[in-house]
Motif scaffolding. Structure first.
Motif, mmCIF file in Angstrom:
data_model
loop_
_atom_site.group_PDB
_atom_site.id
_atom_site.type_symbol
_atom_site.label_atom_id
_atom_site.label_comp_id
_atom_site.label_asym_id
_atom_site.label_seq_id
_atom_site.Cartn_x
_atom_site.Cartn_y
_atom_site.Cartn_z
ATOM 1 N N ALA A 99 0.708 -1.070 -0.011
ATOM 2 C CA ALA A 99 0.216 -0.065 -0.185
ATOM 3 C C ALA A 99 0.761 1.140 -0.125
ATOM 4 O O ALA A 99 0.602 2.166 -0.747
ATOM 5 C CB ALA A 99 -0.993 0.057 1.270
ATOM 6 N N ASP A 100 2.021 1.135 0.679
ATOM 7 C CA ASP A 100 2.822 2.327 0.673
ATOM 8 C C ASP A 100 3.488 2.633 -0.724
ATOM 9 O O ASP A 100 3.721 3.837 -0.991
ATOM 10 C CB ASP A 100 4.127 2.033 1.865
ATOM 11 C CG ASP A 100 3.761 2.274 3.165
ATOM 12 O OD1 ASP A 100 2.736 2.774 3.463
ATOM 13 O OD2 ASP A 100 4.697 1.642 4.011
ATOM 14 N N ARG A 101 3.508 1.477 -1.610
ATOM 15 C CA ARG A 101 3.919 1.964 -2.905
ATOM 16 C C ARG A 101 2.816 1.992 -3.813
ATOM 17 O O ARG A 101 2.812 1.968 -4.953
ATOM 18 C CB ARG A 101 4.618 0.715 -3.497
ATOM 19 C CG ARG A 101 6.142 0.438 -2.465
ATOM 20 C CD ARG A 101 6.973 -0.615 -2.902
ATOM 21 N NE ARG A 101 8.085 -0.689 -2.285
ATOM 22 C CZ ARG A 101 9.220 -0.250 -2.817
ATOM 23 N NH1 ARG A 101 9.422 0.105 -4.022
ATOM 24 N NH2 ARG A 101 10.360 -0.354 -2.157
ATOM 25 N N GLN A 102 1.340 2.145 -3.418
ATOM 26 C CA GLN A 102 0.298 2.148 -4.114
ATOM 27 C C GLN A 102 0.098 1.078 -5.052
ATOM 28 O O GLN A 102 -0.309 1.164 -6.224
ATOM 29 C CB GLN A 102 0.230 3.590 -4.778
ATOM 30 C CG GLN A 102 0.335 4.755 -3.893
ATOM 31 C CD GLN A 102 0.419 6.266 -4.852
ATOM 32 O OE1 GLN A 102 0.573 6.070 -5.934
ATOM 33 N NE2 GLN A 102 -0.044 7.198 -4.047
ATOM 34 N N ILE A 103 0.274 -0.003 -4.504
ATOM 35 C CA ILE A 103 0.149 -1.437 -5.219
ATOM 36 C C ILE A 103 -0.856 -2.314 -4.467
ATOM 37 O O ILE A 103 -0.736 -2.529 -3.419
ATOM 38 C CB ILE A 103 1.292 -2.340 -5.349
ATOM 39 C CG1 ILE A 103 2.622 -1.356 -6.035
ATOM 40 C CG2 ILE A 103 1.168 -3.404 -6.129
ATOM 41 C CD1 ILE A 103 3.807 -1.932 -5.890
ATOM 42 N N ALA A 104 -1.957 -2.687 -5.475
ATOM 43 C CA ALA A 104 -2.890 -3.532 -4.916
ATOM 44 C C ALA A 104 -2.721 -4.871 -5.489
ATOM 45 O O ALA A 104 -2.614 -5.038 -6.766
ATOM 46 C CB ALA A 104 -4.389 -3.234 -5.215
ATOM 47 N N VAL A 105 -2.637 -6.122 -4.333
ATOM 48 C CA VAL A 105 -2.417 -7.064 -4.912
ATOM 49 C C VAL A 105 -3.587 -8.131 -3.885
ATOM 50 O O VAL A 105 -3.886 -7.976 -2.931
ATOM 51 C CB VAL A 105 -1.130 -7.737 -4.238
ATOM 52 C CG1 VAL A 105 0.148 -6.974 -4.893
ATOM 53 C CG2 VAL A 105 -0.858 -7.576 -2.885
ATOM 54 N N PRO A 106 -3.866 -9.303 -4.829
ATOM 55 C CA PRO A 106 -4.719 -10.361 -4.080
ATOM 56 C C PRO A 106 -4.419 -10.816 -2.909
ATOM 57 O O PRO A 106 -3.144 -11.278 -2.521
ATOM 58 C CB PRO A 106 -5.013 -11.438 -5.260
ATOM 59 C CG PRO A 106 -3.637 -11.231 -5.912
ATOM 60 C CD PRO A 106 -3.168 -9.924 -5.799
ATOM 61 N N ALA A 107 -5.247 -11.482 -2.203
ATOM 62 C CA ALA A 107 -4.873 -11.936 -0.756
ATOM 63 C C ALA A 107 -4.218 -13.130 -0.809
ATOM 64 O O ALA A 107 -3.353 -13.734 -0.116
ATOM 65 C CB ALA A 107 -6.215 -12.110 0.128
ATOM 66 N N SER A 108 -4.384 -13.727 -1.770
ATOM 67 C CA SER A 108 -3.677 -15.262 -2.328
ATOM 68 C C SER A 108 -2.327 -14.979 -2.393
ATOM 69 O O SER A 108 -1.637 -15.847 -1.947
ATOM 70 C CB SER A 108 -4.535 -15.852 -3.302
ATOM 71 O OG SER A 108 -4.381 -14.975 -4.661
ATOM 72 N N LEU A 109 -1.908 -13.953 -2.814
ATOM 73 C CA LEU A 109 -0.567 -13.539 -3.141
ATOM 74 C C LEU A 109 0.087 -13.334 -1.956
ATOM 75 O O LEU A 109 1.261 -14.088 -1.527
ATOM 76 C CB LEU A 109 -0.437 -12.452 -4.074
ATOM 77 C CG LEU A 109 1.133 -12.172 -4.529
ATOM 78 C CD1 LEU A 109 1.645 -13.156 -4.984
ATOM 79 C CD2 LEU A 109 1.351 -10.796 -5.163
ATOM 80 N N ILE A 110 -0.672 -12.699 -1.032
ATOM 81 C CA ILE A 110 0.289 -12.382 0.198
ATOM 82 C C ILE A 110 0.353 -13.709 1.191
ATOM 83 O O ILE A 110 1.198 -14.021 1.745
ATOM 84 C CB ILE A 110 -0.983 -11.496 1.198
ATOM 85 C CG1 ILE A 110 -1.249 -10.089 0.348
ATOM 86 C CG2 ILE A 110 -0.347 -11.474 2.583
ATOM 87 C CD1 ILE A 110 0.207 -9.233 0.537
ATOM 88 N N SER A 111 -0.989 -14.533 0.895
ATOM 89 C CA SER A 111 -0.654 -15.832 1.642
ATOM 90 C C SER A 111 0.619 -16.912 1.024
ATOM 91 O O SER A 111 1.391 -17.504 1.683
ATOM 92 C CB SER A 111 -1.812 -16.747 1.582
ATOM 93 O OG SER A 111 -3.060 -16.158 2.253
ATOM 94 N N TYR A 112 0.576 -16.559 -0.254
ATOM 95 C CA TYR A 112 1.895 -17.309 -0.802
ATOM 96 C C TYR A 112 3.330 -16.853 -0.469
ATOM 97 O O TYR A 112 4.195 -17.494 -0.174
ATOM 98 C CB TYR A 112 1.845 -17.223 -2.273
ATOM 99 C CG TYR A 112 2.789 -17.933 -3.119
ATOM 100 C CD1 TYR A 112 3.019 -19.099 -3.109
ATOM 101 C CD2 TYR A 112 3.633 -17.130 -3.594
ATOM 102 C CE1 TYR A 112 4.058 -19.875 -4.049
ATOM 103 C CE2 TYR A 112 4.771 -17.500 -4.624
ATOM 104 C CZ TYR A 112 4.901 -18.891 -4.651
ATOM 105 O OH TYR A 112 5.873 -19.387 -5.295
ATOM 106 N N LEU A 113 3.211 -15.593 -0.332
ATOM 107 C CA LEU A 113 4.507 -14.935 -0.027
ATOM 108 C C LEU A 113 4.883 -15.345 1.491
ATOM 109 O O LEU A 113 6.042 -15.703 1.694
ATOM 110 C CB LEU A 113 4.456 -13.429 -0.328
ATOM 111 C CG LEU A 113 4.295 -12.744 -1.555
ATOM 112 C CD1 LEU A 113 4.176 -11.301 -1.591
ATOM 113 C CD2 LEU A 113 5.543 -13.292 -2.322
ATOM 114 N N VAL A 114 3.982 -15.265 2.334
ATOM 115 C CA VAL A 114 4.003 -15.593 3.749
ATOM 116 C C VAL A 114 4.708 -16.926 3.798
ATOM 117 O O VAL A 114 5.569 -16.978 4.680
ATOM 118 C CB VAL A 114 2.873 -15.266 4.487
ATOM 119 C CG1 VAL A 114 2.938 -15.863 6.005
ATOM 120 C CG2 VAL A 114 2.627 -13.910 4.730
ATOM 121 N N SER A 115 4.127 -17.895 3.087
ATOM 122 C CA SER A 115 4.502 -19.582 3.060
ATOM 123 C C SER A 115 5.955 -19.898 2.860
ATOM 124 O O SER A 115 6.307 -20.631 3.042
ATOM 125 C CB SER A 115 3.629 -19.975 2.412
ATOM 126 O OG SER A 115 3.631 -19.850 0.901
#
Length: 221
Positions: free
Chosen positions: A163-179
């Protein structure tokens, strides 16, 4: 294929209390910072690994207390006289180097009414301090520790960094990155910066496939 130029411009990161995500790994440290008027000796040392949120907590306290923020790197060149009576933050105190005398003086200022918050990656015994009086004062300073973040905190931090970079990404991508990412806020910051830079350079959106490329290229931690 025409490649878009990507400029490595600084991205301002919001560091207010409202932007701080509370989790089991940092809740006690935040509570201690906010109860700053009760610090023994009016001093607190925040300990945690690189990128764990020490600076964010220091900024929260500076906003609460009106403290000036200094960095240990340049402390040797700072005129301390005008700081008497002011609450102070000293970041990266474990890198104090030749400015031990200045840090010792700041401790004296703290005991005369002002409050002092320090941040460091390691405890004082590992700083290589040569002034015995400074070492004893640092070892007597109350410590607030930041622990390794859990999945919920990493997810919230990733969303904030995008959000600080004004980028919207899907929740599924966040979960993938965290894993798949290393377990630190510093790693989250580096990962988001790398994804943003690669997406701009290739003219592509940030997708799971692009994230896999970045994570695979980083290799094992």
């Amino acid at each position: 294929m025409i490649r878009q130029l990507a400029f490595d411009l600084p991205v301002p990161e919001a560091m207010t209390r409202e932007d701080f995500f509370v989790a089991p790994s940092n809740a006690l440290a935040l509570q201690t910072v906010e109860a700053w008027q009760d610090w023994p000796g009016r001093k607190l040392l925040i300990l945690g690994p690189e990128g764990a949120g020490k600076t964010h907590l220091a900024r929260i306290w500076a906003a609460l207390s009106g403290a000036a923020i200094l960095n240990a790197h340049g402390l040797a060149e700072v005129d301390l006289a005008p700081l008497a009576g002011h609450n102070l933050v000293v970041e990266d105190a474990d890198r104090i180097g030749p400015a031990e005398a200045q840090l010792f003086h700041l401790h004296n200022l703290a005991t005369s009414g002002a409050a002092l918050l320090l941040t460091a990656r390691t405890p004082p015994r590992d700083w290589g301090l040569g002034l015995p009086d400074l070492l004893s004062r640092m070892q007597a300073t109350q410590i607030a520790r930041l622990e390794a973040p859990d999945d919920a905190l990493l997810s919230a931090v990733l969303v904030k960094l995008f959000a600080d970079r004004q980028i919207a990404v899907p929740a599924s991508l966040i979960s993938y990155l965290v894993s798949r990412m290393p377990r630190s806020i510093g790693a989250a910051r580096s990962l988001v910066a790398a994804l943003d830079a690669r997406a701009l350079a290739l003219g592509r959106p940030i997708t799971r496939a692009l994230a896999a490329e970045i994570l695979d290229s980083a290799g094992p931690e």
